[in-house]
Design an enzyme around this catalytic site. Structure first.
Site, mmCIF file in Angstrom:
data_model
loop_
_atom_site.group_PDB
_atom_site.id
_atom_site.type_symbol
_atom_site.label_atom_id
_atom_site.label_comp_id
_atom_site.label_asym_id
_atom_site.label_seq_id
_atom_site.Cartn_x
_atom_site.Cartn_y
_atom_site.Cartn_z
ATOM 1 N N ARG A 130 14.907 -0.695 59.099
ATOM 2 C CA ARG A 130 15.323 -0.607 57.713
ATOM 3 C C ARG A 130 14.277 0.008 56.770
ATOM 4 N NH1 ARG A 130 19.475 -5.308 56.546
ATOM 5 N NH2 ARG A 130 20.390 -3.551 55.442
ATOM 6 N N ASP B 280 29.202 -3.364 59.234
ATOM 7 C CA ASP B 280 29.287 -4.783 58.864
ATOM 8 C C ASP B 280 30.538 -5.479 59.413
ATOM 9 O OD1 ASP B 280 26.871 -4.619 57.614
ATOM 10 O OD2 ASP B 280 27.644 -4.669 55.570
ATOM 11 N N LYS C 161 29.568 -9.163 48.072
ATOM 12 C CA LYS C 161 28.121 -9.402 47.967
ATOM 13 C C LYS C 161 27.382 -8.091 47.746
ATOM 14 C CE LYS C 161 25.597 -9.742 51.882
ATOM 15 N NZ LYS C 161 24.456 -8.816 51.907
ATOM 16 N N ASN C 162 27.761 -7.061 48.516
ATOM 17 C CA ASN C 162 26.994 -5.813 48.473
ATOM 18 C C ASN C 162 27.223 -5.013 47.191
ATOM 19 O OD1 ASN C 162 25.888 -6.473 50.881
ATOM 20 N ND2 ASN C 162 27.030 -4.974 52.104
ATOM 21 N N ARG D 163 24.791 -16.591 53.405
ATOM 22 C CA ARG D 163 24.317 -15.454 52.607
ATOM 23 C C ARG D 163 25.497 -14.587 52.160
ATOM 24 N NH1 ARG D 163 21.499 -11.703 55.756
ATOM 25 N NH2 ARG D 163 21.782 -10.586 53.814
ATOM 26 N N CYS E 146 14.207 -6.161 59.545
ATOM 27 C CA CYS E 146 14.881 -7.449 59.707
ATOM 28 C C CYS E 146 15.475 -7.439 61.096
ATOM 29 C CB CYS E 146 15.936 -7.676 58.634
ATOM 30 S SG CYS E 146 17.393 -6.680 58.849
HETATM 31 C C1 UD1 Z 1 23.729 -1.743 53.050
HETATM 32 C C2 UD1 Z 1 24.400 -3.082 53.107
HETATM 33 C C3 UD1 Z 1 24.468 -3.589 54.548
HETATM 34 C C4 UD1 Z 1 25.109 -2.547 55.436
HETATM 35 C C5 UD1 Z 1 24.418 -1.182 55.290
HETATM 36 C C6 UD1 Z 1 25.105 -0.080 56.048
HETATM 37 C C7 UD1 Z 1 23.746 -4.012 50.962
HETATM 38 C C8 UD1 Z 1 22.990 -5.066 50.217
HETATM 39 N N1 UD1 Z 1 23.622 -4.024 52.297
HETATM 40 O O1 UD1 Z 1 22.379 -1.931 53.494
HETATM 41 O O2 UD1 Z 1 25.252 -4.786 54.549
HETATM 42 O O3 UD1 Z 1 24.990 -2.954 56.788
HETATM 43 O O4 UD1 Z 1 24.403 -0.815 53.887
HETATM 44 O O5 UD1 Z 1 26.417 0.042 55.639
HETATM 45 O O6 UD1 Z 1 24.485 -3.234 50.387
HETATM 46 N N2 UD1 Z 1 17.812 4.475 56.198
HETATM 47 C C9 UD1 Z 1 16.762 5.354 56.309
HETATM 48 N N3 UD1 Z 1 15.940 5.508 55.240
HETATM 49 C C10 UD1 Z 1 16.138 4.850 54.056
HETATM 50 C C11 UD1 Z 1 17.209 3.972 53.954
HETATM 51 C C12 UD1 Z 1 18.053 3.791 55.055
HETATM 52 O O7 UD1 Z 1 16.554 5.978 57.348
HETATM 53 O O8 UD1 Z 1 15.356 5.049 53.117
HETATM 54 C C13 UD1 Z 1 18.704 4.269 57.348
HETATM 55 C C14 UD1 Z 1 18.773 2.817 57.806
HETATM 56 O O9 UD1 Z 1 17.758 2.517 58.716
HETATM 57 C C15 UD1 Z 1 20.150 2.741 58.415
HETATM 58 C C16 UD1 Z 1 20.962 3.675 57.549
HETATM 59 O O10 UD1 Z 1 20.017 4.562 56.932
HETATM 60 O O11 UD1 Z 1 20.129 3.240 59.719
HETATM 61 C C17 UD1 Z 1 21.797 3.017 56.505
HETATM 62 O O12 UD1 Z 1 20.969 2.166 55.695
HETATM 63 P P1 UD1 Z 1 21.365 1.809 54.214
HETATM 64 O O13 UD1 Z 1 22.665 2.432 53.876
HETATM 65 O O14 UD1 Z 1 20.209 2.074 53.327
HETATM 66 O O15 UD1 Z 1 21.571 0.225 54.293
HETATM 67 P P2 UD1 Z 1 21.288 -0.815 53.159
HETATM 68 O O16 UD1 Z 1 21.596 -0.219 51.840
HETATM 69 O O17 UD1 Z 1 19.957 -1.442 53.372
#
Ligand code: UD1
Length: 432
Positions: free
Chosen positions: A121, A309, A22-23, A401, A116
């Site tokens: 996030r 995950d 999915k990701n 999902r 969420c």
């Molecule tokens: C993706 C995955 C999700 C997984 C996560 C971490 C998808 C669609 N989802 O989510 O299943 O749990 O990676 O492996 O691929 N952060 C910041 N600032 C930002 C962005 C992120 O501080 O601008 C922090 C987040 O709060 C979190 C960490 O960085 O603590 C990792 O987030 P991120 O890797 O961005 O997760 P997603 O890409 O949303």
């Protein structure tokens, strides 16, 4: 709404093939907007998030066809830049359109996602990256408008308090491939799903160096071409089936489980006493290990460390291990919504800040429980598979999902799992 009714205690036997991730599928679908030519994705999982992403692509003007199971063809001759809040609030991952819109149109107007249930996030790193490329950003009424007319590339460090960002890295790469000049991303996410996005973009004509490493160097090109690409297999789904096998009796062969992508998971799985063999680069064989499981300490961190995950599912397994295990959640410090529900099934898990202590071994007993998010749903189902008696899992839409036909596939392995309408659940057992 639907619920699962599970009769615990059945051994699982047979073979299961994991689907495309999915990701990876979500950003790959978004990346098809980067070209006017047709892109065909294969091995696309049939999930509610994927169906929703297809709806979003259509909203942006793309023609999307699904000629065969697992195949999605996208042609985006013209694209428009506005992604409304109604779409983003239904699926947070729709933020992965930001990069493709900026790359293709030199502008985007996208609703800012909220938090969420697993955490706040933020998207500050995505925005920092775009501003280093030379984009200007304005925020208005919950929307972010990006103007990339003068973007010329640049250098950006994408590390945050929890390491890099997965979707932030994909977004920035997708924006940079069509931005003039050179972009260097330091502390890029190294998750296999990010690599898969870079592989597809490269085959479309993008110039990306450093794939799979923490520094990516992207030289912008003028246009990209169409491609046929197979989505990388889902390491989280593979890990979930491996845990199901270890918790239950019997023996499962998990096809599409890439040991290369599961290093930290397999390391802890082995330390916990799970009985498995790596049959080849894509196949695991796992035997029931419940009586032999040992406690372990786990810290979730970005790839290649232990993935957040798989944390909830591993927690469910560790309730069967004799002794105290600890889980430290470094990505989403509040991601423990499965814990009170597992405790309702007899587990002994205490949460203190970002840490959980699991004291086992517990003989789990079936109970009505409530799924709160995707991976928590899987953890509760795994617990239900080995619990004495009947477990009802409500809010199964979270599971759908990210796991294709989980109920049918577990049933094919010998589990007793039924998908029922909520109205079939005795009223006194419902939590709402
Ligand atoms: C993706 C995955 C999700 C997984 C996560 C971490 C998808 C669609 N989802 O989510 O299943 O749990 O990676 O492996 O691929 N952060 C910041 N600032 C930002 C962005 C992120 O501080 O601008 C922090 C987040 O709060 C979190 C960490 O960085 O603590 C990792 O987030 P991120 O890797 O961005 O997760 P997603 O890409 O949303």
């Amino acid at each position: 709404m639907e619920v699962f009714r599970i009769q615990g205690g059945r051994a699982l036997n047979g073979e299961v093939r994991v689907n495309g991730a999915k990701n990876a599928a979500l950003p790959l679908l978004a990346a098809t907007l980067l070209t006017r030519e047709t892109c065909v994705l294969r091995n696309v999982p049939d999930l509610s998030d994927v169906r929703f992403m297809i709806e979003i692509l259509r909203h942006h003007g793309a023609r999307v066809e699904t000629p065969a199971p697992g195949v999605v063809s996208v042609t985006a001759e013209s694209v428009h830049p506005h992604t409304p809040y109604e779409l983003v609030k239904k699926m947070r991952a729709s933020i992965c359109l930001l990069g493709p819109l900026v790359g293709r149109l030199k502008m985007a107007d996208i609703a800012q996602p909220g938090g969420c249930v697993i955490g706040t996030r933020p998207i500050d790193l995505h925005l920092k990256g775009l501003s280093r490329l030379g984009c200007t950003m304005t925020q208005h009424a919950g929307y972010i408008t990006v103007d990339a007319t003068n973007a010329r590339g640049g250098r950006v460090f994408l590390g945050g308090p929890s390491g890099s960002t997965v979707t932030g890295t994909s977004n920035l790469v997708m924006a940079a491939v069509l931005t003039p000049g050179v972009t260097v991303i330091d502390c890029a996410a190294c998750e296999p799903e990010v690599v898969d996005v870079c592989v597809m973009l490269s085959r479309m004509g993008a110039k990306i160096e450093g794939l799979g490493g923490p520094t990516l160097r992207i030289t912008g090109v003028e246009s990209l071409r169409g491609v046929t690409h197979e989505v990388v297999s889902d390491r989280i789904e593979a890990g979930t089936y491996a845990i199901a096998a270890a918790m239950s009796g019997g023996e499962i062969v998990v096809r599409g489980a890439k040991a290369d992508h599961l290093g930290a998971f397999l390391d802890k799985f082995e330390e916990a006493g799970a009985d498995f063999d790596i049959l080849d680069a894509d196949t695991l064989r796992v035997r029931g290990s419940a009586g032999r499981l040992k406690p372990v300490d786990i810290t979730t961190l970005p790839h290649p460390s232990f993935p957040t995950d798989l944390q909830a599912q591993f927690t469910a397994m560790l309730t069967l291990a004799g002794g105290a295990s600890t889980i430290t959640e470094r990505i989403y410090p509040n991601r423990f919504m499965h814990v009170p529900e597992l405790n309702r099934m007899g587990a002994n898990i205490a949460v203190e800040g970002p840490c959980a202590v699991i004291r086992g071994a517990t003989a789990l007993s079936g109970a009505p429980v409530m799924a709160s998010d995707l991976r928590a749903s899987a953890a509760l189902i795994l617990a239900g598979l080995v619990a004495r008696g009947e477990t009802w899992v409500q809010r199964i839409y979270h599971l759908d999902r990210g796991y294709e036909r989980f109920d049918e596939r577990l049933a094919a392995l010998g589990a007793s799992v039924e998908r029922l309408r909520q109205s079939a659940m005795p009223a006194d057992l419902r939590g709402e």
